[in-house]
Design an enzyme around this catalytic site. Structure first.
Site: not given
Length: 216
Positions: A120, A138
């Site tokens: 991420k 997320d």
């Protein structure tokens, strides 16, 4: 969600913010990297508060290493998990100097090889700092993608792959930012603001009308 709806969804989100970007404050790829590393389980507001002081003293791998662990912790102690984050930041600084001449790499694998940097974070850096059409997933984006029907998946990677496959090329640069802001301020976890949602008619969330009726 079919391609026509997806195109309309992103068209509307883009109209509200034509040039989206992160709410984290940064002036270089390195500052962004540190800010994103600090942002795990912390609000952008808290991170910005901490980095405003920190970056005024040290904002390169070398100067952060020179600052030392004890002083680094003093500047980031308002952020959750600051002990582990401080250790990872200093290890990352050392590796950036050792392997990359003190510069933040653009390569996904090289980024993920840095302590405290996962997929991420790497995607955020590549998109925001280097203009790569990546989509970082997320908790907000995971929720929005599944709730709306934009990209279904039981894991973060499944949702990321779905978003990359379903998002038209013209929207990929901004998709991460539009979706995270939508999840943070409109499509919230406990009380989604369906009555105020500009993509409500496109969304496939089964409870959207019930939520909107309650809030109207």
């Amino acid at each position: 969600m079919n391609p026509a709806k997806i195109h309309q969804l992103f068209t509307r989100l883009r109209a509200t913010q034509p040039t989206p970007t992160t709410e984290l404050f940064y002036r270089s790829p390195f500052e962004l990297l540190i800010a994103v590393m600090l942002s795990a389980q912390a609000t952008d507001k808290k991170v910005n508060e901490a980095t405003a002081r920190l970056f005024s003293l040290a904002n390169t791998p070398r100067t952060l290493l020179e600052l030392g662990e004890a002083e680094l912790k003093e500047h980031i102690k308002i952020i959750g998990l600051y002990n582990a984050k401080a250790a990872n930041i200093l290890k990352t600084c050392a590796l950036l100097l050792e392997r990359h001449g003190g510069e933040v790499p653009r390569d996904q694998a090289a980024l993920e090889a840095l302590p405290g940097v996962g997929r991420k974070t790497a995607n955020v850096i590549r998109n925001t700092a280097f203009g790569e059409p990546t989509i970082a997933v997320d908790t907000h984006i995971f929720r929005v993608a599944n709730r709306t029907g934009l990209a279904l998946g039981k894991s973060v990677r499944e949702v990321e792959d779905g978003l990359m496959a379903n998002t038209p090329t013209e929207f990929k640069m901004g998709a991460h930012h539009w979706l995270i802001l939508h999840g943070r301020y409109v499509c919230t976890a406990r009380k989604p603001r369906c009555a105020d949602c500009l993509i409500r008619d496109l969304c496939e969330y089964s409870a959207k009308n019930e939520v909107a009726d309650v809030r109207s």
